[in-house]
Design an enzyme around this catalytic site. Structure first.
Site, mmCIF file in Angstrom:
data_model
loop_
_atom_site.group_PDB
_atom_site.id
_atom_site.type_symbol
_atom_site.label_atom_id
_atom_site.label_comp_id
_atom_site.label_asym_id
_atom_site.label_seq_id
_atom_site.Cartn_x
_atom_site.Cartn_y
_atom_site.Cartn_z
ATOM 1 N N CYS A 188 -2.975 38.794 -6.225
ATOM 2 C CA CYS A 188 -1.785 39.461 -5.704
ATOM 3 C C CYS A 188 -1.732 40.785 -6.437
ATOM 4 O O CYS A 188 -2.720 41.522 -6.396
ATOM 5 C CB CYS A 188 -0.544 38.584 -5.896
ATOM 6 S SG CYS A 188 -0.481 37.744 -7.499
ATOM 7 N N ALA B 299 -0.244 41.192 -9.977
ATOM 8 C CA ALA B 299 -0.585 40.807 -11.347
ATOM 9 C C ALA B 299 -1.555 39.623 -11.359
ATOM 10 O O ALA B 299 -2.232 39.368 -12.349
ATOM 11 C CB ALA B 299 0.680 40.461 -12.120
ATOM 12 N N ASP C 267 6.513 40.544 -4.277
ATOM 13 C CA ASP C 267 6.327 39.971 -5.624
ATOM 14 C C ASP C 267 7.669 39.473 -6.173
ATOM 15 O O ASP C 267 8.731 39.938 -5.805
ATOM 16 C CB ASP C 267 5.599 40.901 -6.600
ATOM 17 C CG ASP C 267 6.329 42.201 -6.859
ATOM 18 O OD1 ASP C 267 7.405 42.396 -6.286
ATOM 19 O OD2 ASP C 267 5.812 43.016 -7.636
ATOM 20 N N ILE D 148 -0.582 36.367 -10.967
ATOM 21 C CA ILE D 148 0.013 35.196 -11.615
ATOM 22 C C ILE D 148 1.110 34.536 -10.761
ATOM 23 O O ILE D 148 1.102 33.335 -10.570
ATOM 24 C CB ILE D 148 0.555 35.534 -13.032
ATOM 25 C CG1 ILE D 148 1.458 36.771 -13.006
ATOM 26 C CG2 ILE D 148 -0.603 35.728 -14.004
ATOM 27 C CD1 ILE D 148 2.084 37.120 -14.373
ATOM 28 N N GLY D 149 2.022 35.331 -10.230
ATOM 29 C CA GLY D 149 3.165 34.769 -9.498
ATOM 30 C C GLY D 149 2.755 34.180 -8.161
ATOM 31 O O GLY D 149 2.764 32.958 -7.953
ATOM 32 N N ARG D 150 2.389 35.052 -7.245
ATOM 33 C CA ARG D 150 2.031 34.594 -5.903
ATOM 34 C C ARG D 150 0.700 33.855 -5.908
ATOM 35 O O ARG D 150 0.522 32.859 -5.206
ATOM 36 C CB ARG D 150 2.015 35.793 -4.951
ATOM 37 C CG ARG D 150 3.412 36.347 -4.741
ATOM 38 C CD ARG D 150 3.417 37.716 -4.129
ATOM 39 N NE ARG D 150 3.004 38.747 -5.071
ATOM 40 C CZ ARG D 150 2.990 40.040 -4.801
ATOM 41 N NH1 ARG D 150 3.332 40.457 -3.601
ATOM 42 N NH2 ARG D 150 2.632 40.912 -5.725
ATOM 43 N N GLN E 208 5.803 32.743 -11.408
ATOM 44 C CA GLN E 208 6.654 33.651 -12.183
ATOM 45 C C GLN E 208 8.151 33.414 -12.076
ATOM 46 O O GLN E 208 8.909 33.946 -12.872
ATOM 47 C CB GLN E 208 6.353 35.096 -11.765
ATOM 48 C CG GLN E 208 5.186 35.681 -12.511
ATOM 49 C CD GLN E 208 5.530 35.933 -13.954
ATOM 50 O OE1 GLN E 208 6.305 36.828 -14.275
ATOM 51 N NE2 GLN E 208 4.987 35.115 -14.844
HETATM 52 N N1 PTR Z 1 6.796 41.509 -16.497
HETATM 53 C C1 PTR Z 1 6.478 40.119 -16.555
HETATM 54 C C2 PTR Z 1 7.761 39.327 -16.685
HETATM 55 O O1 PTR Z 1 8.679 39.787 -17.355
HETATM 56 O O2 PTR Z 1 7.856 38.250 -16.115
HETATM 57 C C3 PTR Z 1 5.543 39.893 -17.677
HETATM 58 C C4 PTR Z 1 5.425 38.531 -18.156
HETATM 59 C C5 PTR Z 1 4.615 37.681 -17.520
HETATM 60 C C6 PTR Z 1 6.132 38.100 -19.274
HETATM 61 C C7 PTR Z 1 4.505 36.395 -17.945
HETATM 62 C C8 PTR Z 1 6.032 36.802 -19.722
HETATM 63 C C9 PTR Z 1 5.233 35.957 -19.013
HETATM 64 O O3 PTR Z 1 5.126 34.696 -19.453
HETATM 65 P P1 PTR Z 1 5.923 33.439 -18.907
HETATM 66 O O4 PTR Z 1 5.758 33.358 -17.417
HETATM 67 O O5 PTR Z 1 5.313 32.297 -19.612
HETATM 68 O O6 PTR Z 1 7.353 33.657 -19.309
HETATM 69 N N1 PTR Z 2 4.903 43.719 -15.985
HETATM 70 C C1 PTR Z 2 4.697 43.444 -14.613
HETATM 71 C C2 PTR Z 2 5.914 43.874 -13.832
HETATM 72 O O1 PTR Z 2 5.995 45.077 -13.634
HETATM 73 O O2 PTR Z 2 6.782 43.097 -13.444
HETATM 74 C C3 PTR Z 2 4.172 42.108 -14.394
HETATM 75 C C4 PTR Z 2 4.108 41.448 -13.039
HETATM 76 C C5 PTR Z 2 3.979 42.125 -11.842
HETATM 77 C C6 PTR Z 2 4.168 40.075 -13.017
HETATM 78 C C7 PTR Z 2 3.908 41.431 -10.624
HETATM 79 C C8 PTR Z 2 4.109 39.376 -11.830
HETATM 80 C C9 PTR Z 2 3.971 40.060 -10.638
HETATM 81 O O3 PTR Z 2 3.884 39.345 -9.478
HETATM 82 P P1 PTR Z 2 2.506 38.787 -8.843
HETATM 83 O O4 PTR Z 2 1.730 38.064 -9.907
HETATM 84 O O5 PTR Z 2 2.977 37.876 -7.773
HETATM 85 O O6 PTR Z 2 1.767 39.974 -8.303
#
Ligand code: PTR
Ligand code: PTR
Length: 297
Positions: free
Chosen positions: A227, A229, A182, A231-233, A271
């Protein structure tokens, strides 16, 4: 193999990073009421990764219960509405919801781009029976592991689902990509491109096998992509698929527009600047392999 990173100069690289920073500043165009409701808190793996009310997947069979919520969002593909469902790695208490969603949305292919554990931390539950011949029951869906094929960067598992309420059976193929931490990027674009190719071929095969039973979009029901969360992968994988489909059909593409649109459906998709940059280099690598670029370009 040529070094594709070399195709993008330092200036181009920093331009791409900057473009990503601009995208990140745009606020998601919707609300998160359902994801934020107190009784749904335990259904989110991460308290700060929520899904938009406007695109969330509703659990149809739980419509009359207090919550029909799952942390999952419909996302459009290239010329395909709801091509994907982007979702978090299931939590133990949401395994039943996850399989309910797979059943209700007629999903044929599940794409997992994380390992269950990374760096000593749990990233995703073991929500399917891992061993060949294994069987587990999740809510009203029983899942049997029929066959596992191990490839160098991914595992492909054939699962049979039994709906214990209706006694219907279906097959779903589970693809797990193994080398993508991640917040990181895959160790090789080629391995991810091969993985994407295998996923696409299976979706096509499975839709074809449904024949006239399937009345939806010709490309079939949504693929579930997750993945940890979601969102990233997940965002990177889907953006790559969209861009490559567009490239193939019309010969042009825009990573920026693709990601901007995606973030209006699955908020926070992609991400890191490296993931955004990786989309570009993987597309170049693909184009090169397909002979769409000359080596000197
Ligand atoms: N823990 C994640 C991070 O700090 O990236 C949580 C998070 C996810 C925070 C998305 C903000 C996020 O929004 P953006 O990608 O638009 O900055
Ligand atoms: N708050 C979380 C963190 O612990 O970083 C959010 C987060 C976790 C955001 C994993 C993105 C992550 O990556 P993926 O979406 O690729 O699993």
């Amino acid at each position: 193999l040529p070094d594709f990173m070399a195709h993008l100069s330092c200036a181009q690289r920093s331009g791409i990073y900057q473009e990503y920073e601009e995208l990140r500043k745009e606020q998601p165009p919707g609300t998160f009421h359902c994801a934020l409701a107190g009784y749904n808190q335990e259904r989110n793996r991460y308290g700060d990764v929520l899904c938009l009310d406007q695109t969330r997947v509703h659990l149809k069979g739980k419509r009359n219960e207090r919550s029909d919520y799952i942390n999952a969002s419909f996302m459009d593909g290239y010329k395909q509405k709801n091509a994907y469902i982007g979702t978090q790695g299931p939590l133990e208490k949401t395994y039943g919801d996850f399989w309910r969603m797979v059943w209700e949305q007629s999903v044929l292919v599940i794409v997992m781009t994380t390992r269950t554990d990374e760096g000593g931390r749990r990233k995703c539950g073991q929500y399917w029976p891992l061993q060949e011949g294994g069987q587990e029951v999740y809510g009203h869906i029983a899942v049997v592991n029929q066959r596992v094929d191990n490839h160098s960067h991914y595992n492909q598992t054939t699962l049979e689902l039994h709906n214990t309420e209706t006694c219907e059976q279906r097959q779903v193929t589970h693809f797990q990509f193994l080398s993508w931490p991640d917040y990181g990027v895959p160790s090789s674009a080629l391995s991810l491109l091969d993985f994407l190719g295998a996923v696409k071929r299976q979706q096509k095969r499975a839709v074809k096998a449904l024949g006239s039973q399937w009345r939806g979009h010709p490309l079939g029901p949504p693929m579930v992509v997750h993945c940890s969360a979601g969102i990233g992968r997940t965002g990177t994988f889907c953006a790559l698929d969209i861009c490559l489909s567009q490239l193939q059909e019309v010969g042009t593409l825009s990573v920026c527009q693709t990601v901007r649109r995606m973030r209006t459906q699955r908020a926070f998709s992609i991400q890191t600047p490296e993931q955004y940059y990786f989309c570009h280099t993987a597309i170049l690598e693909h184009a090169q392999r397909q002979g769409l670029l000359s080596t000197n370009q």
